[in-house]
Motif scaffolding. Structure first.
Motif, mmCIF file in Angstrom:
data_model
loop_
_atom_site.group_PDB
_atom_site.id
_atom_site.type_symbol
_atom_site.label_atom_id
_atom_site.label_comp_id
_atom_site.label_asym_id
_atom_site.label_seq_id
_atom_site.Cartn_x
_atom_site.Cartn_y
_atom_site.Cartn_z
ATOM 1 N N GLY A 590 0.732 -1.341 0.103
ATOM 2 C CA GLY A 590 0.212 0.236 0.532
ATOM 3 C C GLY A 590 1.017 1.466 0.135
ATOM 4 N N GLU A 591 2.363 1.345 0.336
ATOM 5 C CA GLU A 591 2.489 2.226 0.441
ATOM 6 C C GLU A 591 3.347 2.790 -0.151
ATOM 7 O OE1 GLU A 591 4.011 1.667 5.626
ATOM 8 O OE2 GLU A 591 4.831 1.320 3.767
ATOM 9 N N SER A 592 3.582 2.146 -0.872
ATOM 10 C CA SER A 592 4.730 1.816 -2.046
ATOM 11 C C SER A 592 3.697 1.939 -3.814
ATOM 12 C CB SER A 592 5.223 0.355 -2.834
ATOM 13 O OG SER A 592 5.774 0.165 -4.725
ATOM 14 N N PHE A 593 2.419 2.236 -2.596
ATOM 15 C CA PHE A 593 1.010 1.903 -4.764
ATOM 16 C C PHE A 593 0.943 3.573 -3.993
ATOM 17 C CE2 PHE A 593 -3.184 2.339 -5.307
ATOM 18 C CZ PHE A 593 -3.141 2.342 -7.134
ATOM 19 N N ARG A 594 0.846 3.490 -2.654
ATOM 20 C CA ARG A 594 1.004 5.600 -2.534
ATOM 21 C C ARG A 594 1.806 6.416 -3.279
ATOM 22 N NH1 ARG A 594 -0.834 5.585 3.544
ATOM 23 N NH2 ARG A 594 -0.356 3.671 2.948
ATOM 24 N N MET A 608 -4.474 9.750 -16.056
ATOM 25 C CA MET A 608 -3.785 8.671 -15.641
ATOM 26 C C MET A 608 -4.274 7.604 -15.626
ATOM 27 S SD MET A 608 -2.864 10.274 -11.750
ATOM 28 C CE MET A 608 -2.656 8.750 -11.140
ATOM 29 N N ILE A 609 -3.672 6.323 -15.754
ATOM 30 C CA ILE A 609 -3.938 4.718 -16.143
ATOM 31 C C ILE A 609 -3.920 3.977 -14.863
ATOM 32 C CG2 ILE A 609 -3.619 3.170 -17.132
ATOM 33 C CD1 ILE A 609 -2.578 5.507 -19.526
ATOM 34 N N ILE A 610 -4.437 3.682 -13.721
ATOM 35 C CA ILE A 610 -3.853 3.199 -12.876
ATOM 36 C C ILE A 610 -3.944 1.190 -13.142
ATOM 37 C CG2 ILE A 610 -4.445 3.051 -10.172
ATOM 38 C CD1 ILE A 610 -5.510 6.030 -10.627
ATOM 39 N N GLU A 611 -2.845 0.930 -12.752
ATOM 40 C CA GLU A 611 -3.427 -1.073 -12.415
ATOM 41 C C GLU A 611 -3.267 -0.364 -10.489
ATOM 42 O OE1 GLU A 611 -1.860 -5.023 -13.577
ATOM 43 O OE2 GLU A 611 -0.763 -3.236 -13.977
ATOM 44 N N GLU A 612 -3.985 -1.390 -9.981
ATOM 45 C CA GLU A 612 -3.944 -1.590 -8.525
ATOM 46 C C GLU A 612 -3.398 -2.873 -8.344
ATOM 47 O OE1 GLU A 612 -8.319 0.228 -7.084
ATOM 48 O OE2 GLU A 612 -8.213 -1.377 -7.571
ATOM 49 N N PRO A 613 -2.986 -3.078 -7.505
ATOM 50 C CA PRO A 613 -1.936 -4.026 -6.730
ATOM 51 C C PRO A 613 -2.350 -5.858 -7.023
ATOM 52 C CG PRO A 613 -2.848 -2.321 -5.152
ATOM 53 C CD PRO A 613 -3.207 -1.923 -5.533
ATOM 54 N N GLU A 614 -2.629 -6.458 -6.825
ATOM 55 C CA GLU A 614 -2.771 -7.603 -6.454
ATOM 56 C C GLU A 614 -3.035 -8.344 -4.691
ATOM 57 O OE1 GLU A 614 -4.385 -9.266 -9.341
ATOM 58 O OE2 GLU A 614 -3.937 -8.013 -10.338
ATOM 59 N N GLU A 615 -1.811 -7.551 -4.087
ATOM 60 C CA GLU A 615 -2.010 -8.602 -2.881
ATOM 61 C C GLU A 615 -3.320 -7.681 -2.532
ATOM 62 O OE1 GLU A 615 2.295 -8.643 -0.827
ATOM 63 O OE2 GLU A 615 2.351 -8.603 -3.153
ATOM 64 N N ALA A 616 -3.288 -8.066 -1.563
ATOM 65 C CA ALA A 616 -4.865 -7.352 -0.337
ATOM 66 C C ALA A 616 -3.846 -6.472 0.177
ATOM 67 C CB ALA A 616 -4.994 -8.731 0.394
ATOM 68 N N LEU A 617 -4.955 -4.926 0.617
ATOM 69 C CA LEU A 617 -4.279 -4.298 1.140
ATOM 70 C C LEU A 617 -4.859 -4.643 2.968
ATOM 71 C CD1 LEU A 617 -4.411 -1.482 -1.466
ATOM 72 C CD2 LEU A 617 -2.886 -2.942 -1.402
ATOM 73 N N ASP A 618 -4.274 -3.752 3.290
ATOM 74 C CA ASP A 618 -4.647 -3.650 4.879
ATOM 75 C C ASP A 618 -6.370 -2.234 4.607
ATOM 76 O OD1 ASP A 618 -3.302 -1.013 6.015
ATOM 77 O OD2 ASP A 618 -2.205 -1.906 5.339
#
Length: 695
Positions: A590-594, A608-618
């Protein structure tokens, strides 16, 4: 393949480089090392010959005695032999003794007749010396090779003229020469390492540049993994190959030539006679090594096959127990186990008998060499003394080291050639994206983003990921791209900043074909943010700034606050100066994505083109993202590849892609009602009983 491999290695390290720079220095030091080796061999010969003769020398003949006298630097006719023997026969000596007896028996009264006193006779035909140091070796070398340099050294170094001091001096010289050889080899090794490091650095720079050219179009990540493997493993293999090639090739041939010339100088006929059985011994050993490697590889394949069959039987235990097949299964298992044991025995036999036969033939050839040398010593000891024979046998034994080193060097080169071929195949790939001549500047998106009948596949003969993809997205809206084929939404997203090129069709921004605009202006207005991207190696500030010094710290902080990254950045040890990457602080997903969102927001893109992370977020990260999305989605065009159901509910429309085409376009709620395919996709992605990741 075999023709290309050496060319690939030659391309990495051309032969002409042997005579330039550091490689030329390696050749120079190897030559010095060879000269030191010659001196060391001569020194060892003198030591062995001193232990053999113990400084005792016998010389016959007036000319030889005078020559010995000259070598010892003794004045003429003053030869202090330790022992002087008469050449007269014993009978003549007895007669002279009897003739002298009557004179001794004359009456004392008779006056003796005065005779002139003659000097004591000096025998110029024989000289026997002991404790003369290396004089026997000097005499043999001078009589055989007419080497005046050895007699000069003997005359000028008194320590060599007595046995004890000569032995001590020779051993000391041997230690010094051996130490010099170690230093020279270390110097040559360091130079060779410098050359191999330069080659590896050049290749890694080329791979890095090629990865930057090819990497953006890597949809599946395979090319990135390939580049990483080439960068680490294959370049390391080439580096080791270049090092061994420079270091060993400048060392072994020269050592082999010096040993051969030294052996020929001792006795060239005997050397040529001994080379025949030595070559035969090497042939037998090399042939056995090749056959053993082939048989060993085949046997290992059979062993692995039998082990696989044995392991497969472990998976059928339920069937065996359920149908009462224990006896039959045990018999079959024992059958495969016996085959496995037979293969192991075969491998041992291959190692055993072949090894014994090859070694036996090699031992026979070695014994033949010993016989030839020993026979020459017995027949003509003056031509080949025992000390020279020992040195000759030692030289023949040391032949194995450079010859075997050259044999292994060719194998190392072949391995390095294969790695170099893989590297250059990667470097020869042509990027599919290039900037057109006379490209225009791309203005910020203000009207629409349109895909006109776009088709795309990763290879010429590969399946089409997009096949007639056609859609028009109004500017200022938010759109989610979803598909059962995971690469399809990513391909659509990659086409916009031209990370990849369509095989057919066009991508239009405000009616302008993106193929005819500059890449810099296009990628400044259409920024791709992926939650799966790692952090760059550097500080937090450098990660957001990306090397562009135009952005101040205040602007970086403002962008971080907009992406809700400022708070966790402040909690890092050095704040915005905290180092990230492999040797720095590790961020959560989550920190890396932000952080990536802040990096994009700093540039204020229109799209903006956003690919959300595959791993679960808190839960905290999800809440912060929802607030950040509220500000990010305002007044700009958004394309998102979602991994959360809340993102699907936020966007204006969802584009469902199936078999490379647009299957449906509508809001998330309407698609749930109208499209069975969408319901299937959403169920497989967000069903709470199958996946822990939800909302």
């Amino acid at each position: 393949m075999s023709n290309r491999q050496p060319n690939a290695f030659h391309r990495a390290f051309p032969a002409r480089e042997f005579f330039r720079g550091s490689a030329r220095s390696v050749l120079f030091w190897s030559l010095i090392n060879g000269l030191v080796l010659v001196c060391l061999l001569v020194d060892v010969f003198l030591i062995v010959d001193l232990l053999n003769h113990r400084g005792r020398i016998t010389v016959r003949g007036e000319q030889n005695v005078q020559l010995l006298q000259k070598i010892r630097n003794v004045p003429p006719l003053v030869i202090p032999p330790v022992e002087a023997e008469s050449d007269a026969p014993p009978a003549e000596a007895e007669t002279e003794k009897k003739q002298a007896e009557p004179a001794a028996k004359q009456p004392a009264s008779q006056p003796e007749e005065k005779q002139p006193v003659a000097p004591a006779p000096v025998n110029l035909n024989l000289s026997i010396l002991t404790d003369s140091g290396i004089l026997p070796s000097v005499w043999w070398l001078h009589s055989k090779y007419q080497l005046g340099i050895m007699s000069g050294i003997y005359q000028r170094v008194p320590l060599l003229q007595e046995n004890q001091t000569a032995l001590f001096t020779l051993i000391l010289v041997a230690l010094i020469l051996a130490s010099i050889r170690v230093l020279i080899r270390w110097r040559a090794r360091q130079r060779s390492l410098k050359i191999s490091h330069h080659v590896s650095t050049t290749l890694r720079n080329m791979i890095h540049r090629q990865a930057l050219r090819l990497g953006p179009g890597d949809l599946s990540g395979k090319e990135t993994d390939q580049a990483f493997h080439l960068f680490i493993k294959d370049v390391g293999t080439v580096q080791n190959g270049v090092f061994e090639w420079v270091y060993q090739l400048s060392r072994h041939p020269l050592a082999l030539l010096i040993l051969l010339l030294f052996a020929i100088s001792i006795d060239w006929r005997l050397t040529l006679q001994c080379l025949i059985p030595l070559a035969a011994a090497w042939y037998f050993l090399s042939q056995h090594r090749k056959e053993y490697e082939i048989q060993h590889a085949k046997t290992l394949v059979n062993i692995e096959s039998e082990l696989s069959l044995l392991a497969e039987n472990l998976r059928s235990t339920r069937l065996v127990r359920g149908y009462g097949m224990e006896t039959a299964e045990h018999e079959q298992f024992q059958k495969y186990l016996d085959k496995y044991t037979d293969n192991l025995d075969k491998l041992k036999r291959v190692e055993g008998w072949g090894h014994r036969i090859a070694r036996g033939l090699a031992v026979f050839c070695s014994c033949l060499v010993l016989f030839l040398v020993g026979y020459k010593v017995l027949v003509n000891p003056e031509s080949l003394p025992l000390s020279a024979a020992i040195i000759l046998v030692g030289i023949f034994a040391f032949f194995y080291l450079p010859v075997n080193g050259l044999y292994q060097l060719m194998q190392i080169r072949n391995t390095a050639s294969i790695a170099a071929s893989s590297i250059y195949r990667y470097l020869n790939q042509i990027p599919e994206v290039s900037q057109a001549v006379g490209a225009k500047f791309q203005e910020p998106l203000s009207q629409s983003l349109q895909f006109e009948n776009v088709s795309y596949s990763q290879s010429a003969n590969g399946p089409k990921i997009l096949n007639g993809f056609d859609i028009k997205i109004p500017a200022g809206t938010s759109t989610a791209l979803v598909s059962l084929e995971t690469l399809a939404p990513r391909a659509v997203s990659y086409l916009i900043p031209r990370f990849i090129e369509p095989k057919s069709g066009r991508v239009l921004m405000d009616g302008e074909d993106t193929a005819w605009v500059t890449l810099e202006s296009l990628r400044a207005e259409a920024i791709y943010v992926s939650g799966n991207d790692p952090c760059l190696t550097g500080t937090v500030k450098e990660n957001i700034q990306c090397g562009d010094e135009r952005y101040s710290l205040q602007e970086i902080i403002a962008a971080s606050k907009e992406a809700h990254a400022h708070q966790f950045i402040q909690n890092l040890p050095q704040g915005y100066e905290t180092a990230l990457g492999q040797h720095g602080e590790e961020l959560t997903v989550g920190e890396s994505f932000r952080l990536g969102l802040a990096r994009a927001l700093l540039r204020k893109p229109a799209l903006m083109i956003i690919e959300e992370p595959e791993e679960a977020l808190d839960d905290d990260t999800k809440t912060l993202l929802e607030d950040a999305y509220t500000r990010i989605f305002q007044n700009r065009t958004i394309l998102v590849i979602p991994s959360r159901i809340t993102t699907l509910r936020r966007v204006d429309q969802v584009v469902l892609i199936h078999e490379g085409k647009v299957e449906a376009v509508d809001s998330q709620s309407n698609l749930l009602k109208k499209s069975a395919l969408y319901r299937h996709w959403e169920y497989t992605r967000f069903n709470q009983f199958r996946h822990s990741q939800e909302s």
